[in-house]
Design a protein around this motif. Structure first.
Motif, PDB file in Angstrom:
ATOM      1  N   ALA A 239       3.936  -3.769  -3.565  1.00 32.31           N
ATOM      2  CA  ALA A 239       5.224  -3.419  -2.960  1.00 32.31           C
ATOM      3  C   ALA A 239       5.054  -2.680  -1.642  1.00 32.31           C
ATOM      4  O   ALA A 239       5.832  -2.887  -0.691  1.00 32.31           O
ATOM      5  N   ALA A 240       4.049  -1.807  -1.551  1.00 37.69           N
ATOM      6  CA  ALA A 240       3.857  -1.030  -0.324  1.00 37.69           C
ATOM      7  C   ALA A 240       3.437  -1.925   0.840  1.00 37.69           C
ATOM      8  O   ALA A 240       3.935  -1.762   1.970  1.00 37.69           O
TER       9      ALA A 240
ATOM     10  N   ALA B 152       1.222   1.886  15.368  1.00 39.63           N
ATOM     11  CA  ALA B 152       1.379   3.220  14.784  1.00 39.63           C
ATOM     12  C   ALA B 152       1.463   3.184  13.264  1.00 39.63           C
ATOM     13  O   ALA B 152       1.368   4.239  12.612  1.00 39.63           O
ATOM     14  N   LEU B 153       1.619   1.995  12.662  1.00 38.82           N
ATOM     15  CA  LEU B 153       1.684   1.878  11.210  1.00 38.82           C
ATOM     16  C   LEU B 153       0.307   1.971  10.555  1.00 38.82           C
ATOM     17  O   LEU B 153       0.228   2.099   9.327  1.00 38.82           O
ATOM     18  N   LYS B 154      -0.760   1.908  11.325  1.00 33.47           N
ATOM     19  CA  LYS B 154      -2.098   1.960  10.743  1.00 33.47           C
ATOM     20  C   LYS B 154      -2.297   3.254   9.959  1.00 33.47           C
ATOM     21  O   LYS B 154      -1.899   4.328  10.393  1.00 33.47           O
TER      22      LYS B 154
ATOM     23  N   VAL C 272      -0.432   2.688   4.755  1.00 30.28           N
ATOM     24  CA  VAL C 272      -0.384   1.983   3.476  1.00 30.28           C
ATOM     25  C   VAL C 272      -1.796   1.589   3.068  1.00 30.28           C
ATOM     26  O   VAL C 272      -2.541   1.007   3.877  1.00 30.28           O
ATOM     27  N   GLU C 273      -2.161   1.876   1.845  1.00 30.75           N
ATOM     28  CA  GLU C 273      -3.479   1.490   1.361  1.00 30.75           C
ATOM     29  C   GLU C 273      -3.619  -0.035   1.370  1.00 30.75           C
ATOM     30  O   GLU C 273      -2.775  -0.750   0.821  1.00 30.75           O
ATOM     31  N   GLY C 274      -4.651  -0.518   2.031  1.00 27.72           N
ATOM     32  CA  GLY C 274      -4.891  -1.948   2.124  1.00 27.72           C
ATOM     33  C   GLY C 274      -4.048  -2.654   3.166  1.00 27.72           C
ATOM     34  O   GLY C 274      -4.157  -3.876   3.317  1.00 27.72           O
TER      35      GLY C 274
ATOM     36  N   ASP D 238      -3.351  -6.143   7.596  1.00 23.22           N
ATOM     37  CA  ASP D 238      -2.122  -6.861   7.938  1.00 23.22           C
ATOM     38  C   ASP D 238      -1.645  -6.466   9.331  1.00 23.22           C
ATOM     39  O   ASP D 238      -1.230  -7.323  10.128  1.00 23.22           O
ATOM     40  N   VAL D 239      -1.693  -5.178   9.625  1.00 20.34           N
ATOM     41  CA  VAL D 239      -1.293  -4.698  10.947  1.00 20.34           C
ATOM     42  C   VAL D 239      -2.207  -5.274  12.022  1.00 20.34           C
ATOM     43  O   VAL D 239      -1.745  -5.770  13.062  1.00 20.34           O
ATOM     44  N   GLU D 240      -3.509  -5.231  11.759  1.00 16.01           N
ATOM     45  CA  GLU D 240      -4.454  -5.743  12.751  1.00 16.01           C
ATOM     46  C   GLU D 240      -4.289  -7.243  12.963  1.00 16.01           C
ATOM     47  O   GLU D 240      -4.437  -7.734  14.089  1.00 16.01           O
TER      48      GLU D 240
END
Length: 262
Positions: free
Chosen positions: A205-206, A234-236, A239-241, A245-247
């Protein structure tokens, strides 16, 4: 008993694993290599410098490894490479690459390719993708892993589609689709992100909430693309794991040359 039908024409120079099955009236060229457990249906033509991996299921009436549909092509020794575990249904056409690009058209592993799909020269298709009936990928298209391309969808040359993205039925794609996004229409527009696909692939979910936030930053908050990229970066660490996804989104946006679907 031979697994090659007596009406099939297999060039003596072709390299086929001992358990490859070739159906009636199929033609296998001299420079073709086919891995163990692969089955070839009836009336297929597999030619050129084509390498097919293990455990592929290739249906009837497919044309794989033909010359690229590019007027600049002058007979150079380019190639088609197909990985393992793919299902390729009837009447598909996959072409070899061109020297103007990688020289090789590549298909990954465990893809589900439905009938009448065209994969043009120098396409780089990832793994675990679904291409529905009559999907057409023009030359130099790049498609990430876990992508779904709807039926009758056309993808313009040089377009890139990011991992986990989805294009709906009859979409006309002339710009890049960032990872995770859902698009459809002509012209194509983004209509949310592929939440159901992410759930099926084990995103918690996160992580899904973070992808949703990236979608909002790109498409809902009225930001410029550069502002969106800064906010996404800035979201890096939040969230664990989720940093991968951001990268993935940032790398895709940085590499886009045709601009993204907006």
């Amino acid at each position: 008993m031979s697994l090659i039908h007596p009406t099939a024409l297999v060039d003596p120079k072709a390299e086929l694993a001992a358990d490859v099955s070739v159906g009636p009236y199929s033609v296998i060229g001299a420079d073709v290599r086919i891995g163990a457990g692969t089955t070839i249906g009836a009336h297929c033509v597999i030619e050129g410098r084509t390498t097919i991996g293990a455990n592929n299921r290739i249906g009837h009436h497919n044309a794989l490894g033909g010359a690229p549909q590019d007027k600049k092509y002058a007979g150079e020794p380019t190639a088609l490479e197909i990985g393992d575990g793919n299902t390729i249904r009837e009447f598909c056409t996959f072409n070899c690459g061109t020297v103007q690009d990688a020289g090789t058209t590549r298909i990954g592993n465990d893809n589900w390719v439905m009938a009448y799909v065209h994969i043009a020269h120098d396409v780089q298709l990832g793994s675990h993708c679904i291409l529905a009936n009559l999907a057409t990928l023009a030359g130099h298209v790049h498609v990430g892993d876990w992508v779904i391309v709807g039926g009758l969808t056309g993808v313009h040359q040089f377009v890139k589609i990011g991992a986990h993205a989805m294009a709906g039925f009859q979409t006309a794609l002339s710009q890049d689709v960032p990872p995770f996004m859902m698009v459809d229409g002509n012209p194509a527009k983004v209509h949310g992100f592929n939440v159901e696909g992410l759930r099926r692939r084990g995103f918690d979910a996160a992580r899904i909430a973070q992808v949703k936030q990236m979608h909002r930053l790109l498409y809902r908050n009225g930001l410029t693309l550069e502002q969106s990229k800064l906010e996404i970066a800035a979201l890096k660490g939040a969230v664990e794991g989720g940093d991968g996804d951001v990268e993935a989104v940032l790398a895709f946006l940085g590499a886009s040359r045709r601009g993204i679907v907006r």
